[in-house]
Design a protein around this motif. Structure first.
Motif, PDB file in Angstrom:
ATOM      1  N   LEU A   5     -14.190  -5.955 -16.080  1.00 21.55           N
ATOM      2  CA  LEU A   5     -13.082  -6.692 -15.483  1.00 21.55           C
ATOM      3  C   LEU A   5     -13.415  -7.253 -14.111  1.00 21.55           C
ATOM      4  O   LEU A   5     -12.779  -8.207 -13.653  1.00 21.55           O
ATOM      5  N   ASP A   6     -14.397  -6.662 -13.417  1.00 25.08           N
ATOM      6  CA  ASP A   6     -14.717  -7.031 -12.048  1.00 25.08           C
ATOM      7  C   ASP A   6     -15.300  -8.436 -11.988  1.00 25.08           C
ATOM      8  O   ASP A   6     -15.944  -8.908 -12.915  1.00 25.08           O
ATOM      9  N   LYS A   7     -15.084  -9.116 -10.827  1.00 25.24           N
ATOM     10  CA  LYS A   7     -15.591 -10.473 -10.678  1.00 25.24           C
ATOM     11  C   LYS A   7     -17.083 -10.492 -10.401  1.00 25.24           C
ATOM     12  O   LYS A   7     -17.756 -11.495 -10.646  1.00 25.24           O
ATOM     13  N   SER A   8     -17.642  -9.392  -9.895  1.00 29.49           N
ATOM     14  CA  SER A   8     -19.060  -9.378  -9.547  1.00 29.49           C
ATOM     15  C   SER A   8     -19.958  -9.323 -10.784  1.00 29.49           C
ATOM     16  O   SER A   8     -20.987  -9.973 -10.839  1.00 29.49           O
ATOM     17  N   GLY A   9     -19.579  -8.557 -11.797  1.00 31.70           N
ATOM     18  CA  GLY A   9     -20.415  -8.439 -12.982  1.00 31.70           C
ATOM     19  C   GLY A   9     -19.676  -8.608 -14.277  1.00 31.70           C
ATOM     20  O   GLY A   9     -20.250  -8.437 -15.353  1.00 31.70           O
ATOM     21  N   GLY A  10     -18.382  -8.946 -14.217  1.00 35.92           N
ATOM     22  CA  GLY A  10     -17.602  -9.065 -15.432  1.00 35.92           C
ATOM     23  C   GLY A  10     -16.923 -10.414 -15.547  1.00 35.92           C
ATOM     24  O   GLY A  10     -17.474 -11.451 -15.160  1.00 35.92           O
ATOM     25  N   LEU A  13     -11.286 -10.602 -13.566  1.00 30.05           N
ATOM     26  CA  LEU A  13      -9.836 -10.391 -13.542  1.00 30.05           C
ATOM     27  C   LEU A  13      -9.393  -9.499 -12.393  1.00 30.05           C
ATOM     28  O   LEU A  13      -8.225  -9.484 -12.039  1.00 30.05           O
ATOM     29  N   ILE A  14     -10.311  -8.730 -11.823  1.00 27.44           N
ATOM     30  CA  ILE A  14      -9.986  -7.861 -10.692  1.00 27.44           C
ATOM     31  C   ILE A  14     -11.091  -7.975  -9.655  1.00 27.44           C
ATOM     32  O   ILE A  14     -12.176  -8.487  -9.914  1.00 27.44           O
ATOM     33  N   GLU A  15     -10.774  -7.476  -8.425  1.00 32.36           N
ATOM     34  CA  GLU A  15     -11.765  -7.397  -7.350  1.00 32.36           C
ATOM     35  C   GLU A  15     -11.654  -6.011  -6.711  1.00 32.36           C
ATOM     36  O   GLU A  15     -10.554  -5.569  -6.351  1.00 32.36           O
ATOM     37  N   ARG A  16     -12.780  -5.341  -6.614  1.00 34.99           N
ATOM     38  CA  ARG A  16     -12.805  -3.981  -6.050  1.00 34.99           C
ATOM     39  C   ARG A  16     -13.433  -4.007  -4.666  1.00 34.99           C
ATOM     40  O   ARG A  16     -14.469  -4.654  -4.464  1.00 34.99           O
ATOM     41  N   ARG A  17     -12.797  -3.302  -3.718  1.00 34.01           N
ATOM     42  CA  ARG A  17     -13.314  -3.184  -2.352  1.00 34.01           C
ATOM     43  C   ARG A  17     -13.325  -1.713  -1.939  1.00 34.01           C
ATOM     44  O   ARG A  17     -12.315  -1.021  -2.030  1.00 34.01           O
ATOM     45  N   LYS A  18     -14.480  -1.277  -1.502  1.00 34.91           N
ATOM     46  CA  LYS A  18     -14.625   0.108  -1.080  1.00 34.91           C
ATOM     47  C   LYS A  18     -14.078   0.307   0.331  1.00 34.91           C
ATOM     48  O   LYS A  18     -14.224  -0.538   1.199  1.00 34.91           O
ATOM     49  N   GLN A  19     -13.458   1.466   0.561  1.00 36.16           N
ATOM     50  CA  GLN A  19     -12.923   1.796   1.871  1.00 36.16           C
ATOM     51  C   GLN A  19     -13.816   2.766   2.626  1.00 36.16           C
ATOM     52  O   GLN A  19     -13.750   2.859   3.844  1.00 36.16           O
ATOM     53  N   GLY A  20     -14.673   3.484   1.909  1.00 33.70           N
ATOM     54  CA  GLY A  20     -15.519   4.464   2.569  1.00 33.70           C
ATOM     55  C   GLY A  20     -14.750   5.726   2.936  1.00 33.70           C
ATOM     56  O   GLY A  20     -13.536   5.853   2.712  1.00 33.70           O
ATOM     57  N   GLN A  21     -15.456   6.669   3.536  1.00 28.84           N
ATOM     58  CA  GLN A  21     -14.847   7.918   3.985  1.00 28.84           C
ATOM     59  C   GLN A  21     -14.185   8.676   2.841  1.00 28.84           C
ATOM     60  O   GLN A  21     -13.216   9.409   3.054  1.00 28.84           O
ATOM     61  N   GLY A  22     -14.694   8.472   1.621  1.00 28.56           N
ATOM     62  CA  GLY A  22     -14.126   9.195   0.496  1.00 28.56           C
ATOM     63  C   GLY A  22     -12.801   8.673   0.008  1.00 28.56           C
ATOM     64  O   GLY A  22     -12.193   9.263  -0.886  1.00 28.56           O
ATOM     65  N   LYS A  23     -12.312   7.588   0.619  1.00 26.34           N
ATOM     66  CA  LYS A  23     -11.037   7.035   0.185  1.00 26.34           C
ATOM     67  C   LYS A  23     -11.235   6.239  -1.109  1.00 26.34           C
ATOM     68  O   LYS A  23     -12.298   5.683  -1.345  1.00 26.34           O
ATOM     69  N   PRO A  24     -10.208   6.156  -1.949  1.00 34.31           N
ATOM     70  CA  PRO A  24     -10.366   5.445  -3.229  1.00 34.31           C
ATOM     71  C   PRO A  24     -10.578   3.947  -3.020  1.00 34.31           C
ATOM     72  O   PRO A  24     -10.124   3.365  -2.042  1.00 34.31           O
ATOM     73  N   THR A  25     -11.287   3.353  -3.933  1.00 36.17           N
ATOM     74  CA  THR A  25     -11.549   1.910  -3.883  1.00 36.17           C
ATOM     75  C   THR A  25     -10.271   1.144  -4.164  1.00 36.17           C
ATOM     76  O   THR A  25      -9.514   1.471  -5.081  1.00 36.17           O
ATOM     77  N   ARG A  26     -10.023   0.124  -3.349  1.00 33.56           N
ATOM     78  CA  ARG A  26      -8.843  -0.718  -3.569  1.00 33.56           C
ATOM     79  C   ARG A  26      -9.150  -1.740  -4.678  1.00 33.56           C
ATOM     80  O   ARG A  26     -10.218  -2.334  -4.689  1.00 33.56           O
ATOM     81  N   ILE A  27      -8.195  -1.939  -5.573  1.00 25.98           N
ATOM     82  CA  ILE A  27      -8.350  -2.857  -6.695  1.00 25.98           C
ATOM     83  C   ILE A  27      -7.297  -3.952  -6.578  1.00 25.98           C
ATOM     84  O   ILE A  27      -6.101  -3.674  -6.514  1.00 25.98           O
TER      85      ILE A  27
END
Length: 235
Positions: A5-10, A13-27
């Motif tokens: 589903l990701d725009k980088s390799g799929g 339909l969605i875009e994922r961004r990492k927050q770091g510090q163990g926080k969940p990735t925003r979709i």
């Protein structure tokens, strides 16, 4: 599923961004319901996020008494990870269709059932078991007659060519279904007594089967011929 589903390799339909510090990735779900017109439906960009804060051990939850820029992070909370729910075999792409459409398979099955029903009816009409018992060496010949009759009875054409003319298929079917074991013996005898060269065996056999109900006229003329021969010998 996320990779597909990701725009980088799929399919984007969605875009994922990492927050770091163990926080969940925003979709972020992309706007894919508008028509593909760049002037009318330019998707709104995702909101800007502050730069991700890192520590010596990323992907780990921070201790409650530490800040974002320093301090030792806590251990990974692996006891809360639902690792058993992962299924790498799933895919958003639909499965490939079957090789043969169900309606076509049903059509073939219905035709086979129709042929079996006509074959059983013809076997009963001609006393198939008794014929094979009395004429075991003619089994292949009798089976050939039966299969030809079944084929003609199950034809989808409106007419059947018999005696070098097109006849209604319903008339030919009705005629063949009236044959009994005597008619089959008559056809066998007629085929054996024939001395002319037959070019189309199938058409010749079908004509013989269609004309078999005239067996009464044949035996009447045969008796008349024998009686006439006997009268001439007697005189």
């Amino acid at each position: 599923l996320f990779k597909e589903l990701d725009k980088s390799g799929g399919i984007g339909l969605i875009e994922r961004r990492k927050q770091g510090q163990g926080k969940p990735t925003r979709i972020y779900v992309k706007n894919f319901t508008l028509p593909p017109d760049p002037e009318k439906c330019t998707p709104s960009p995702a909101p800007e996020e502050p730069p991700a804060q890192t520590s010596e051990k990323p992907k780990s939850a921070l201790l409650g008494s530490r800040s974002l820029d320093c301090g030792k992070s806590a251990a990974n909370k692996t006891d809360k990870n639902k690792t058993k729910l992962s299924d790498t075999e799933l895919s958003i792409h639909p499965p490939a269709p079957a090789t043969s459409p169900p309606c076509r398979r049903r059509g073939v099955s219905d035709r086979i059932g129709q042929m079996d029903a006509y074959r059983a009816l013809i076997h009963e009409n001609i006393s198939y078991g008794d014929l094979l018992r009395d004429h075991p060496y003619d089994a292949d010949l009798i089976d050939g007659y039966v299969e030809l009759m079944v084929e003609v009875c199950c034809t989808g054409r409106e007419t059947v060519r018999v005696n070098q003319e097109e006849l209604p298929a319903a008339v030919v079917r009705s005629r063949l279904l009236k044959l009994d074991w005597e008619h089959i013996l008559y056809v066998m005898e007629s085929m054996q007594r024939n001395t002319t060269q037959v070019v189309n065996v199938r058409a010749f056999t079908l004509s013989a089967l269609y004309n078999a109900p005239t067996i009464g006229q044949y035996y009447t003329s045969q008796v008349s011929h024998d009686m006439a021969q006997g009268w001439e010998v007697g005189t």
